[in-house]
Design a protein around this motif. Structure first.
Motif, mmCIF file in Angstrom:
data_model
loop_
_atom_site.group_PDB
_atom_site.id
_atom_site.type_symbol
_atom_site.label_atom_id
_atom_site.label_comp_id
_atom_site.label_asym_id
_atom_site.label_seq_id
_atom_site.Cartn_x
_atom_site.Cartn_y
_atom_site.Cartn_z
ATOM 1 N N ASN A 166 0.827 -1.209 0.000
ATOM 2 C CA ASN A 166 0.000 0.000 0.000
ATOM 3 C C ASN A 166 0.861 1.259 0.000
ATOM 4 O OD1 ASN A 166 0.876 0.434 2.656
ATOM 5 N ND2 ASN A 166 -0.973 -0.478 3.562
ATOM 6 N N ALA A 167 0.196 2.404 0.043
ATOM 7 C CA ALA A 167 0.909 3.682 -0.054
ATOM 8 C C ALA A 167 1.868 3.902 1.105
ATOM 9 C CB ALA A 167 -0.110 4.831 -0.111
ATOM 10 N N GLU A 168 1.586 3.300 2.251
ATOM 11 C CA GLU A 168 2.466 3.440 3.417
ATOM 12 C C GLU A 168 3.618 2.435 3.405
ATOM 13 O OE1 GLU A 168 -1.032 3.277 3.903
ATOM 14 O OE2 GLU A 168 -0.991 5.476 3.771
ATOM 15 N N GLY A 169 3.661 1.582 2.385
ATOM 16 C CA GLY A 169 4.730 0.595 2.299
ATOM 17 C C GLY A 169 4.441 -0.686 3.047
ATOM 18 N N LYS A 170 3.234 -0.837 3.569
ATOM 19 C CA LYS A 170 2.869 -2.056 4.274
ATOM 20 C C LYS A 170 2.303 -3.078 3.293
ATOM 21 C CE LYS A 170 1.904 0.108 8.756
ATOM 22 N NZ LYS A 170 0.906 0.325 9.833
ATOM 23 N N ILE A 171 2.554 -4.359 3.563
ATOM 24 C CA ILE A 171 2.102 -5.432 2.683
ATOM 25 C C ILE A 171 0.745 -5.937 3.148
ATOM 26 C CG2 ILE A 171 2.699 -7.654 1.652
ATOM 27 C CD1 ILE A 171 4.647 -5.341 1.031
ATOM 28 N N GLU A 172 -0.217 -5.905 2.266
ATOM 29 C CA GLU A 172 -1.559 -6.380 2.571
ATOM 30 C C GLU A 172 -1.842 -7.648 1.778
ATOM 31 O OE1 GLU A 172 -4.155 -3.220 1.538
ATOM 32 O OE2 GLU A 172 -3.617 -1.965 3.261
ATOM 33 N N LYS A 173 -2.420 -8.631 2.432
ATOM 34 C CA LYS A 173 -2.780 -9.885 1.778
ATOM 35 C C LYS A 173 -4.232 -9.825 1.335
ATOM 36 C CE LYS A 173 -3.072 -14.870 2.736
ATOM 37 N NZ LYS A 173 -2.832 -15.925 3.750
ATOM 38 N N LYS A 174 -4.463 -10.119 0.067
ATOM 39 C CA LYS A 174 -5.826 -10.111 -0.463
ATOM 40 C C LYS A 174 -6.114 -11.470 -1.113
ATOM 41 C CE LYS A 174 -6.169 -5.135 -1.298
ATOM 42 N NZ LYS A 174 -6.505 -4.065 -2.282
ATOM 43 N N HIS A 175 -7.368 -11.858 -1.042
ATOM 44 C CA HIS A 175 -7.782 -13.138 -1.629
ATOM 45 C C HIS A 175 -8.736 -12.862 -2.790
ATOM 46 C CE1 HIS A 175 -8.268 -17.510 -1.494
ATOM 47 N NE2 HIS A 175 -9.557 -17.315 -1.742
ATOM 48 N N ARG A 176 -8.556 -13.587 -3.852
ATOM 49 C CA ARG A 176 -9.472 -13.433 -4.987
ATOM 50 C C ARG A 176 -9.794 -14.805 -5.570
ATOM 51 N NH1 ARG A 176 -7.494 -13.968 -10.115
ATOM 52 N NH2 ARG A 176 -5.226 -14.170 -10.331
ATOM 53 N N LEU A 177 -10.950 -14.905 -6.202
ATOM 54 C CA LEU A 177 -11.368 -16.152 -6.829
ATOM 55 C C LEU A 177 -10.725 -16.282 -8.207
ATOM 56 C CD1 LEU A 177 -15.172 -16.192 -5.918
ATOM 57 C CD2 LEU A 177 -13.326 -17.503 -4.841
#
Length: 542
Positions: A166-177
């Motif tokens: 993200n913009a703050e440099g943090k890693i976000e985990k997302k799930h998609r089909l």
């Protein structure tokens, strides 16, 4: 390469350089994506062809080495990046720069557990989704109790994870089909004659129109690269016949060249002639089998028997010299394992005498047929740019206008001394891929004609130490297999066994591009398109 190094060092002062057989740039992960973008987009560099991504475990760190080549200028380079975090290793993805990197990164994730930030599909590629551990790590627990052989039906991945910064440099985990909730998904394979091996296409369809294909691989994954880490260099060779079993000679040639380059072994002239002749006989036999099986896939069963006549003739020649008809195990470090059979020259000349007549028959029976044209022309079009972006090499790449024949772009052995044409077509459709192989049979015959009467006397193998140790270092070698660019990476720690032996086969990109060039076509066209790509499943699975 000095100008490339100067340019990169000015733009990326944090980069360091190492000159092995390929110039290698080492850069922190924070600068990887910008460096990759520069290497790809800068007109003076134009590294648009990503050959492979080599996953590595250096025990103190995990990382990757990216090997890339410029289709414009012909120069090659390597980029190294690593992380010391073994618990949750992460690197930035380059899949938005080279499309094929998405599947290359999935392979690295599968075997090393490295997560690629920005890759939209972080699933295992070859191993079961319930697999425990990452097999190519040096600390991997190989006890069978950890991963028992399952007799249950396999669980499939209906979704996948992505890791976004993200913009703050943090890693976000997302799930998609993988597919939409309303998609109608059918399985083509894994047991299906037109997949030419145990390969599974999960296919979303709208009526008979293909919307999306999710390729499932790994049904015959045998862990060749892991096995090689515990074998001596001569012992690694026999695996080459068991990848693309039609390119056994070519793959032996590639691995032997890489080892010989590292060990400083000079191959006798006679052995070089024999190797090239065997490579080109393999190419003819492989293309003949392609013609026969492809036509059979489309319903023209008779063509299989016409094409098999030539293939059987070549296998008879191989049998006399190699003692085998499929797993030849003929190439060895320093040359070949045995001299030619006394009938070899006469038998090869007999083959060359009948080839023109056979090719004429193939064209008469199949190529000019109106049904053939309707099913192949304009079907499965792959543009030149997409061929490069997906690293689709061999006849399939050249049928799209990409002159990617390693025998011409990076000549090895005797190829720089030989007169032959690189077959390049522009249409990029299934018919062009078919015709390209037909014409390559003629060129391979022309190469053999130049050699068969001029095989020099002398040794067929150099003297090689009984205990072979390579010096500490890394080496990379590419050759032209029957289906495209075959690459070998060896990293040595100075022992009798490779610290890392990476095999980059041409068939993995061929399977990866299927979704792209079948979208919007009919289900029946999937058989045509897949057959025209001529992938071999054991080659991609290894």
């Amino acid at each position: 390469m000095a100008t490339i190094q100067d340019k990169i060092s000015k733009l990326f002062p944090e980069a360091s350089f190492e000159q092995a057989d390929t110039l290698q740039i080492t850069i922190p992960d924070a600068g990887l994506h910008n460096l990759a973008r520069t290497l790809h987009d800068d007109a003076d560099l134009a590294f648009d062809f990503l050959v492979t991504i080599v996953g590595m475990d250096w025990t103190d760190s995990l990382g990757c080495i990216y090997y890339m080549t410029s289709s414009v200028h012909g120069h090659s380079i390597a980029v190294k990046v690593s992380t010391t975090d073994r618990e949750r290793p992460m690197l930035h993805s380059v899949s938005d720069i080279w499309t094929i990197a998405e599947i290359f990164e999935r392979e690295v994730y599968d075997f090393f557990g490295i997560i690629f930030i920005g890759n939209k599909d972080m699933r295992r590629l070859f191993l079961n989704i319930d697999w425990v551990g990452y097999p190519l790590r040096k600390d991997y627990d190989m006890s069978p109790e950890l991963n028992p052989v399952s007799i249950e039906n396999e669980r499939q991945s209906d979704g996948t994870d992505m890791y976004i910064e993200n913009a703050e440099g943090k890693i976000e985990k997302k799930h998609r089909l993988i597919f939409g909730k309303d998609d109608f998904v059918v399985n083509i394979g894994p047991q299906h004659p037109a997949t030419h091996g145990v390969l599974r296409f999960r296919t979303a369809v709208d009526g008979e129109t293909i919307k999306k294909i999710d390729v499932y691989m790994g049904y015959i994954h045998r862990g060749v690269e892991k096995l090689c880490e515990n074998l001596t260099y001569p012992q690694t060779l026999h695996f080459m016949d068991r990848l693309d079993y039609f390119s056994g000679h070519n793959y032996h040639h590639g691995l032997c060249l890489c080892i010989e380059k590292a060990a400083g072994i000079e191959v006798p002239r006679r052995a070089q002639y024999i190797r090239v002749i065997m490579d080109e006989l393999s190419r003819i036999a492989s293309h003949c089998l392609f013609i026969g099986t492809f036509c059979m896939d489309l319903g023209a069963t008779t063509m299989l028997f016409y094409a098999l006549r030539v293939r059987e003739q070549i296998l008879d020649i191989m049998d006399k010299t190699c003692g085998a008809r499929m797993s030849f195990n003929y190439g060895c470090i320093g040359g070949v394992v045995a001299d030619l059979d006394p009938d070899f020259v006469a038998d090869v000349k007999a083959l060359l005498a009948v080839l023109p007549k056979n090719i004429k028959e193939y064209n008469k029976i199949f190529t000019g047929n109106v049904i053939t044209k309707n099913r192949m022309e304009g079907v499965g079009v792959l543009s030149r740019q997409d061929a490069i972006d997906y690293s689709v090499t061999g006849p399939s790449g050249r049928a799209s206008g990409w002159a990617c024949d390693v025998r011409k772009t990076h000549p090895y052995s005797l190829y720089s001394e030989l007169d032959f044409e690189q077959v390049v077509m522009e249409e990029g459709d299934s018919m062009a891929r078919f015709k390209c192989r037909m014409k390559e049979i003629e060129q391979s015959a022309h190469i053999i004609e130049q050699l068969i009467d001029n095989i020099p006397d002398g040794d067929y193998c150099a003297k090689v130490p009984k205990v072979l140790k390579l010096p500490v270092g890394k080496w990379f070698q590419v050759v032209e297999g029957c289906r495209g660019v075959f690459a070998v990476y060896i990293e040595s720690d100075g022992s009798t066994k490779p610290y890392r032996l990476k095999i980059a086969p041409p068939c993995l990109p061929l399977a990866a591009v299927v979704d792209h060039i079948t979208s919007g076509n009919k289900i029946a066209d999937l058989i045509t398109i897949g057959g025209s790509l001529d992938y071999i499943v054991p080659d991609m699975d290894r």
